[in-house]
Design an enzyme around this catalytic site. Structure first.
Site, PDB file in Angstrom:
ATOM      1  N   LYS A 125       4.698  42.890  47.638  1.00 53.72           N
ATOM      2  CA  LYS A 125       3.527  43.034  46.770  1.00 53.72           C
ATOM      3  C   LYS A 125       3.909  43.690  45.454  1.00 53.72           C
ATOM      4  CE  LYS A 125       0.377  43.064  50.673  1.00 53.72           C
ATOM      5  NZ  LYS A 125      -0.264  43.872  51.710  1.00 53.72           N
ATOM      6  N   GLN A 135      -2.312  49.624  53.250  1.00 54.90           N
ATOM      7  CA  GLN A 135      -1.484  48.715  54.048  1.00 54.90           C
ATOM      8  C   GLN A 135      -1.697  48.991  55.539  1.00 54.90           C
ATOM      9  OE1 GLN A 135       0.598  46.170  52.878  1.00 54.90           O
ATOM     10  NE2 GLN A 135       0.693  45.640  55.042  1.00 54.90           N
ATOM     11  N   ASP A 147      -8.356  44.110  48.615  1.00 56.13           N
ATOM     12  CA  ASP A 147      -8.265  43.297  49.833  1.00 56.13           C
ATOM     13  C   ASP A 147      -9.572  42.566  50.156  1.00 56.13           C
ATOM     14  OD1 ASP A 147      -5.923  42.888  51.159  1.00 56.13           O
ATOM     15  OD2 ASP A 147      -5.993  44.708  52.346  1.00 56.13           O
TER      16      ASP A 147
END
Length: 292
Positions: free
Chosen positions: A57, A101, A124
């Site tokens: 990422k 995460q 997200d």
């Protein structure tokens, strides 16, 4: 009988195209605004898979002109400490997207942490406010994996209107938001899962199957209608008898690719699209904030 192999829905190539589009936006707007978009990825502990995802990422951010504000915390970090960090990032004008995460160490409450993120910085797309916006058909940040699937289908000009679609999986990460996005596109949607009775009968009627259970080889060729579309969201690491490990999806490739018209590979299908949508969400938040 289909004697040719299914055409590939190439998520890797499309993700690269999206990266170039995002880079053009960041280069154009940064001069006007005086700063690039910013993404903060919070990782706790030493999970090797998570560490690899975070590195990917951060690399993707660097490639498209997004500033990374990644933070890596030791395993023993407390819930309160992480909530304080999120509160600071919510107020930080340089940060447009925040991501926690997963998975987290067992002593931490992932849902409570996700709920602390400002919905407009929810890279997200998993905050209840954004899921509510999806349910209501309102604008908002969308869950990355299902949004990536929708973008991939759009790229290949696959019309969903009126089509019979079976989503195999009911998670809040993929299955449920996926079904809602498909409904929004006027598909007729059935949600099935690993405990559905006679799953093969359900999937056999589908024009499009989206497999998102996390069980290797769950969907086989005999469960798939001729010339249908198969999207494999699964990402499972399996080890063969020689001790070598590899990534496979929820779809048995060999038996299915000779029946379907289109199929996504694993890896190289949905995975790159998930990261591309994460970057897209960050840039969308950035552009909304600066009113460009």
């Amino acid at each position: 009988m289909n004697t040719t192999m299914a055409k590939i829905l190439d998520g890797k190539a499309l993700a690269e195209k999206i990266h170039q589009e995002i880079l053009a936006i960041t280069q154009e707007t940064q001069g006007k605004i005086g700063r690039p978009p910013g993404l903060a990825v919070l990782m706790v502990g030493d999970n090797p898979a998570s560490a690899a995802y975070v590195r990917n990422k951060e690399k993707a951010c660097s490639k498209v002109g997004i500033a990374s504000f990644g933070k890596h915390f030791p395993t023993q970090t407390t819930q309160g400490e992480l909530e304080e960090v999120i509160a600071r990032l919510n107020q930080d004008e340089r940060v447009d997207g925040i991501l926690v995460q997963l998975p987290l160490p067992s002593h931490l409450d992932a849902v409570a942490l996700l709920n602390k993120i400002d919905p407009d910085k929810d890279a997200d797309g998993l905050h209840p406010v954004n899921l509510g916006r999806l349910v209501r058909g309102e604008a908002g940040l969308r869950s990355c994996t299902p949004a990536g699937v929708m973008r991939l289908l759009q790229e290949y000009k696959i019309c969903l209107q009126g089509k019979q679609v079976v989503v195999v999986g009911r998670s809040i990460l993929v299955g449920k938001p996926m079904a809602l996005m498909l409904l929004e596109a006027d598909a007729t949607v059935t949600i099935a899962h690993s405990r559905s009775l006679e799953l093969g009968k359900i999937t056999k009627n589908a024009d499009l199957i989206i497999a998102a259970v996390g069980r290797p080889g769950l969907i086989t060729g005999e469960m798939v209608k001729q010339d249908s579309i198969v999207v494999d969201v699964g990402m499972n690491r399996v080890t063969d008898t020689s001790g070598k490990s590899r990534l496979v999806g929820d779809v048995d490739w060999e038996s299915t690719a000779s029946v379907a018209e289109y199929i996504t590979p694993v890896p190289g299908g949905v995975g790159p699209m998930t990261v591309a949508m994460l970057l897209q969400n960050t840039v969308s938040s950035y552009l909304n904030k600066v009113n460009c």
